[in-house]
Design an enzyme around this catalytic site. Structure first.
Site, mmCIF file in Angstrom:
data_model
loop_
_atom_site.group_PDB
_atom_site.id
_atom_site.type_symbol
_atom_site.label_atom_id
_atom_site.label_comp_id
_atom_site.label_asym_id
_atom_site.label_seq_id
_atom_site.Cartn_x
_atom_site.Cartn_y
_atom_site.Cartn_z
ATOM 1 N N ASN A 33 1.833 3.564 12.200
ATOM 2 C CA ASN A 33 2.263 3.769 10.804
ATOM 3 C C ASN A 33 3.623 4.458 10.752
ATOM 4 O O ASN A 33 4.448 4.137 9.888
ATOM 5 C CB ASN A 33 1.209 4.555 10.025
ATOM 6 C CG ASN A 33 0.072 3.664 9.556
ATOM 7 O OD1 ASN A 33 0.231 2.896 8.613
ATOM 8 N ND2 ASN A 33 -1.060 3.735 10.232
ATOM 9 N N HIS A 79 -5.378 6.049 4.559
ATOM 10 C CA HIS A 79 -6.769 6.042 5.048
ATOM 11 C C HIS A 79 -7.205 4.584 5.244
ATOM 12 O O HIS A 79 -6.971 3.745 4.373
ATOM 13 C CB HIS A 79 -7.689 6.764 4.058
ATOM 14 C CG HIS A 79 -9.099 6.835 4.560
ATOM 15 N ND1 HIS A 79 -9.487 7.742 5.516
ATOM 16 C CD2 HIS A 79 -10.184 6.080 4.281
ATOM 17 C CE1 HIS A 79 -10.761 7.546 5.811
ATOM 18 N NE2 HIS A 79 -11.216 6.546 5.065
HETATM 19 C C1 GAR Z 1 -4.628 4.620 11.101
HETATM 20 O O1 GAR Z 1 -5.542 3.568 11.048
HETATM 21 C C2 GAR Z 1 -4.814 5.538 9.909
HETATM 22 O O2 GAR Z 1 -5.166 4.854 8.742
HETATM 23 C C3 GAR Z 1 -5.956 6.401 10.393
HETATM 24 O O3 GAR Z 1 -5.635 6.674 11.742
HETATM 25 C C4 GAR Z 1 -4.925 5.543 12.284
HETATM 26 C C5 GAR Z 1 -3.671 6.042 12.939
HETATM 27 O O4 GAR Z 1 -2.978 4.993 13.590
HETATM 28 N N1 GAR Z 1 -6.076 7.591 9.583
HETATM 29 C C6 GAR Z 1 -7.266 8.133 9.274
HETATM 30 O O5 GAR Z 1 -8.327 7.716 9.686
HETATM 31 C C7 GAR Z 1 -7.173 9.351 8.355
HETATM 32 N N2 GAR Z 1 -8.457 9.681 7.823
HETATM 33 P P1 GAR Z 1 -1.464 5.112 14.013
HETATM 34 O O6 GAR Z 1 -1.303 6.421 14.789
HETATM 35 O O7 GAR Z 1 -1.223 3.918 14.910
HETATM 36 O O8 GAR Z 1 -0.606 5.091 12.778
#
Ligand code: GAR
Length: 208
Positions: free
Chosen positions: A14, A110
């Site tokens: 992200n 989320h």
């Molecule tokens: C993502 O899927 C985000 O939506 C989730 O963690 C992942 C991080 O991925 N966040 C949550 O679950 C918050 N409650 P990334 O480090 O590759 O962006």
């Protein structure tokens, strides 16, 4: 110009979507003042360094207690002085005072359609495991303002994603990221940057 701090814990896809959005012009009038990770091994820190962004690791493990971690984290935020804090896969309980000091100026991505599969204990892959267990046919992602609750703040954006036969949590996670998260998080930041200074979302004016 909207100055943002991005908080991360893991892979940082992200964060990458935000960096790419700024480069491509999909996110306008925005600069990343810093990236903070609670995890020294987070690949997100490598992405920050590769893009010459100021990157900091503030891990609870490096402090004698939670209060000391909270202080160090709040001090770093204050030093970076962001208009907006973006929680992009930040899997840490926030210092209690953070949602007061930065009220209305923290957003989170989320990986579900809130109010489904959210709240305490629902993060990362767990969210997709539970969605598959429940047998939902549609899931998705949500960008919301962070308040003192867990995933309870005002919803800014949501995008639905289909669950397909044969999905594993990993396959579903990837589809939700590609079809929802990496689209709505940049979109929300751009929207906030465009409204800078005249929206209830941002209670403090943006830097010039
Ligand atoms: C993502 O899927 C985000 O939506 C989730 O963690 C992942 C991080 O991925 N966040 C949550 O679950 C918050 N409650 P990334 O480090 O590759 O962006």
């Amino acid at each position: 110009m909207l100055s943002i701090v991005v908080c991360v814990s893991g892979g940082g896809t992200n964060l990458q979507a935000i960096i790419d959005g700024i480069h491509s012009g999909a996110i306008r009038d925005t600069r990343i003042a810093g990236v903070i990770s609670n995890n020294a091994g987070a690949y997100a820190l490598v992405r920050a360094e590769e893009n010459a962004l100021p990157a900091f690791c503030i891990s609870p493990k490096s402090f004698e207690d939670r209060a000391a971690f909270n202080r160090a984290f709040m001090d770093k935020l204050s030093e970076l002085s962001p208009d907006l804090i973006v929680l992009a896969g930040f899997l840490v309980i926030l210092p209690p005072e953070m949602t007061k000091v930065y009220a209305g100026r923290i957003i989170n991505i989320h990986p579900s359609l809130i109010p489904s599969f959210c709240g305490k204990g629902f993060y990362g892959l767990r969210v997709h495991e539970e969605a598959l267990k429940r047998g939902v046919k549609i899931t998705g992602a949500t960008v919301h303002i962070v308040d003192e609750g867990t995933d309870t703040g005002t919803i800014l954006y949501q995008k639905a994603v289909e669950v397909l036969p044969g999905d594993t949590p990993e396959i579903l996670q990837k589809r939700v990221m590609e079809q929802a998260e990496w689209i709505i998080l940049p979109k929300a930041i751009d929207e906030i940057a465009q409204q800078c200074g005249n929206t209830a979302v941002l209670q403090k004016g943006c830097g010039s």
